[in-house]
Design a protein around this motif. Structure first.
Motif, short mmCIF file in Angstrom:
data_model
loop_
_atom_site.label_atom_id
_atom_site.label_comp_id
_atom_site.label_asym_id
_atom_site.label_seq_id
_atom_site.Cartn_x
_atom_site.Cartn_y
_atom_site.Cartn_z
N ASP A 192 -10.48 54.72 46.90
CA ASP A 192 -9.83 54.10 47.82
C ASP A 192 -7.98 54.51 47.58
N ILE A 193 -7.05 53.75 47.42
CA ILE A 193 -6.01 53.67 46.77
C ILE A 193 -5.91 53.16 45.74
N TYR A 194 -7.06 52.48 45.19
CA TYR A 194 -6.24 52.21 43.71
C TYR A 194 -7.32 53.14 42.85
N ASP A 195 -8.27 54.12 42.71
CA ASP A 195 -8.57 55.19 42.48
C ASP A 195 -7.61 56.38 42.09
N ILE A 196 -6.86 56.62 43.60
CA ILE A 196 -5.87 57.26 43.34
C ILE A 196 -4.62 56.74 42.73
N LEU A 197 -4.71 55.97 42.24
CA LEU A 197 -3.33 55.14 41.22
C LEU A 197 -3.70 55.71 40.06
N ARG A 198 -5.02 55.35 39.83
CA ARG A 198 -5.63 55.11 38.48
C ARG A 198 -5.79 56.95 38.09
N ILE A 199 -5.93 57.56 39.12
CA ILE A 199 -6.27 59.12 38.26
C ILE A 199 -4.26 59.82 38.54
N ASN A 200 -3.40 58.83 39.02
CA ASN A 200 -1.94 59.21 38.95
C ASN A 200 -2.12 59.21 37.55
N ARG A 201 -2.16 57.67 37.42
CA ARG A 201 -1.49 57.60 36.20
C ARG A 201 -2.35 57.82 34.96
N GLU A 202 -3.70 58.46 35.12
CA GLU A 202 -3.85 59.02 33.95
C GLU A 202 -4.24 60.00 33.92
N HIS A 203 -4.06 61.16 34.95
CA HIS A 203 -3.54 62.62 34.92
C HIS A 203 -4.94 63.17 34.87
N TRP A 229 4.65 39.30 43.48
CA TRP A 229 6.33 38.93 44.28
C TRP A 229 7.09 39.76 43.39
N VAL A 230 8.51 40.93 43.33
CA VAL A 230 8.75 41.86 42.90
C VAL A 230 10.53 41.34 42.79
N ASP A 231 11.20 42.05 41.74
CA ASP A 231 12.57 42.19 42.52
C ASP A 231 12.89 43.89 43.36
N LYS A 232 13.45 43.76 43.91
CA LYS A 232 14.49 44.62 44.92
C LYS A 232 14.87 46.20 43.77
N GLU A 233 14.92 45.75 42.50
CA GLU A 233 15.58 46.31 41.35
C GLU A 233 13.92 47.14 41.09
N VAL A 234 12.77 46.73 40.31
CA VAL A 234 12.00 47.19 39.90
C VAL A 234 11.24 48.51 40.37
N ILE A 235 10.98 49.29 39.29
CA ILE A 235 10.64 50.49 39.88
C ILE A 235 9.48 50.81 40.52
N THR A 236 9.27 51.59 41.82
CA THR A 236 7.94 51.27 42.36
C THR A 236 7.10 51.96 41.89
N TYR A 237 6.92 53.05 40.48
CA TYR A 237 5.96 53.41 39.74
C TYR A 237 5.36 52.33 39.73
N ASP A 238 5.96 51.12 38.42
CA ASP A 238 5.80 50.07 38.32
C ASP A 238 5.11 49.01 38.64
N ILE A 239 4.88 48.82 40.09
CA ILE A 239 4.50 48.23 40.85
C ILE A 239 3.70 49.05 41.48
N PHE A 240 3.27 50.20 41.64
CA PHE A 240 1.46 51.06 41.65
C PHE A 240 1.01 50.22 40.29
N HIS A 241 1.48 50.55 39.27
CA HIS A 241 0.63 50.45 38.23
C HIS A 241 0.12 48.54 38.49
N THR A 242 0.20 48.01 38.72
CA THR A 242 0.32 46.64 38.78
C THR A 242 -0.92 46.19 40.14
N MET A 243 -0.51 46.75 41.06
CA MET A 243 -1.27 46.51 42.44
C MET A 243 -2.34 47.18 41.52
N GLU A 244 -2.14 47.96 40.79
CA GLU A 244 -3.75 49.47 40.37
C GLU A 244 -4.54 47.64 39.74
N LYS A 245 -3.87 47.69 38.83
CA LYS A 245 -4.75 46.92 37.99
C LYS A 245 -4.91 45.40 38.37
N TYR A 246 -4.44 44.63 39.48
CA TYR A 246 -4.84 42.97 39.67
C TYR A 246 -5.24 43.59 41.42
#
Length: 446
Positions: free
Chosen positions: A50-61, A144-161
């Motif tokens: 799933d997309i969470y596996d893709i996010l993890r792989i994208n982060r871990e290379h 809930w995230v602020d509009k200025e938060v970096i997109t990659y950081d949001i990806f990491h949070t979505m993967e984590k939880y």
């Protein structure tokens, strides 16, 4: 009432790849099909990428030339296509969103997702007097995230939880949304993930008032094919989410209660439902982690105790308990440790309270207790005893855990919302006073 067979609602247009394929081949298929997940097939076994596996792989290379059968993918539960939709109830307690549907020879027929189950529900099974505000879960602010938060950081949070969406918030109101489907698109188009999320969020966000009924929420989800509904108060301030899974659980618990009224139509299913009814009633009434009553069951029991209080002119009190700095436990020691703390606290509360008292896990690390034939003075003493017991409870490898408690007495003019709001006010006072204490708030006399 008609309960469809699995084959009638399963999705058969499924992207599949054999477990002998490489990770890069699977990712390419996933991006090409724009599906949030693909099914990996083995020897009568099925897994999900799933997309969470893709996010993890994208982060871990991770090396994308690895074969899929060397990876630790989530195995999908299976169900035969000729079985009934009621057989999916057991899977609603799992975190896995998909169920593999198989033919008699165990080959893949298709999959069932929460959205497929949701589409089969008749909205009329949900009573109009249940409102979203009665069921909304707290402690979802990490979505809930602020509009200025970096997109990659949001990806990491979505993967984590394993969140499937994040709401972009400005001044307490929903500004936009980004979902796992949007993530897939950004990865496919190789967008710059160092930009703030406001660059890629989808706006505007469709919201629904927390005063809307469950019936209305279900119809909206079905009509718009939403996976979750963003709820707001009358002034448009963000309140929280209600998800497909939560509505499905509620609707199916309503279905089981209506079985006997449709005996002739359901005669062929009746023997099976009789065997499972107690199990499903328990699932519908209890919190999966602690075994305590859930919010829906507590609402029913409150009405019963309130009626007894009015008839007999008895006292009735309410406690709201919140564990102090619980997020630090999850962050420092992990969610498994946090879950174990919640279980032990639940057992302690059951020991300290009487058999006639009603205990509920309200949400997250918050508990609510209803104390029949108890005035505010005695309820305060009970709360203080509980507070000391929690403070003295020893958790191996953890610092002391404490709790703040709000106390109020129920008045005949009260509805549950009023009493909870007053106890919450007392709880807030306890937090402001330094935590690990008990505060009491009484209804104002006219």
């Amino acid at each position: 009432m008609y309960f469809p067979f699995i084959s009638e609602i399963a999705t058969t247009a499924v992207s599949t790849v054999p477990e002998t394929a490489t990770l890069s081949q699977a990712i390419e298929l996933m991006l090409k099909s724009e599906h949030r997940h693909i099914v990996v097939t083995g020897n009568k076994r099925f897994y999900v990428l799933d997309i969470y596996d893709i996010l993890r792989i994208n982060r871990e290379h991770t090396d994308t030339n690895l074969r899929l059968d060397t990876l630790h993918l989530t195995r999908l539960p299976t169900i035969r296509k000729e079985m009934n939709i009621l057989e999916t109830l057991d899977y609603l307690q799992n975190d896995v969103e998909l169920i593999a549907v198989v033919n008699k020879d165990e080959t893949l027929y298709g999959v069932i997702a929460h959205s497929d189950i949701l589409s089969s529900i008749d909205p009329d099974t949900l009573m109009d007097n249940y409102r979203l505000s009665d069921l909304l879960k707290r402690k979802k602010r990490n979505r809930w995230v602020d509009k200025e938060v970096i997109t990659y950081d949001i990806f990491h949070t979505m993967e984590k939880y394993t969140h499937d969406a994040a709401i972009v918030v400005e001044n307490g109101k929903a500004l936009g949304i980004i979902t796992t489907k949007d993530i897939l698109k950004l990865l496919k188009e190789k967008k710059d993930l160092s930009l703030p999320v406001k660059t890629y969020m989808v706006t505007p966000v469709m919201t629904i008032l927390q005063t809307c009924t469950l019936n209305e929420a279900l119809r909206l989800m079905q009509d718009q094919h939403f996976k979750r509904i963003v709820t707001v108060d009358d002034e448009g301030y963000l309140i929280g989410f209600i998800t497909q899974k939560e509505l499905i659980s509620i609707a199916y618990s309503r279905w089981t209660k209506m079985m006997h009224g449709y005996y002739k139509e359901l005669e062929q299913k009746n023997a099976k439902l009789e065997q499972k009814s107690k199990k499903y009633e328990k699932i519908a009434a209890t919190d999966a982690l602690t075994g305590l009553y859930n919010r829906m069951k507590f609402m029913d029991l409150f009405l019963l105790e309130y009626s007894i209080m009015v008839q007999r002119h008895n006292a009735l009190s309410l406690l709201v308990l919140d564990l102090d700095y619980f997020k630090k436990i999850n962050d420092s020691y992990g969610h498994n440790t946090g879950d174990e703390v919640l279980k032990q606290i639940s057992n302690l509360l059951l020991r300290e309270l009487r058999n006639v008292d009603i205990l509920c896990r309200w949400g997250g690390e918050e508990f609510v207790a209803l104390l029949p034939s108890t005035d505010a003075g005695f309820a305060y003493e009970v709360a203080e005893k509980i507070r000391l017991s929690i403070e003295n409870l020893v958790f191996s490898g953890l610092p002391a855990v404490t709790a703040s408690i709000g106390v109020t007495q129920i008045d005949e003019r009260d509805e549950l919302h009023d009493a909870i709001e007053r106890a919450d006010k007392a709880l807030y006072m306890a937090k402001v006073a330094g935590r690990n204490c008990v505060e009491k708030v009484m209804i104002e006399t006219p």
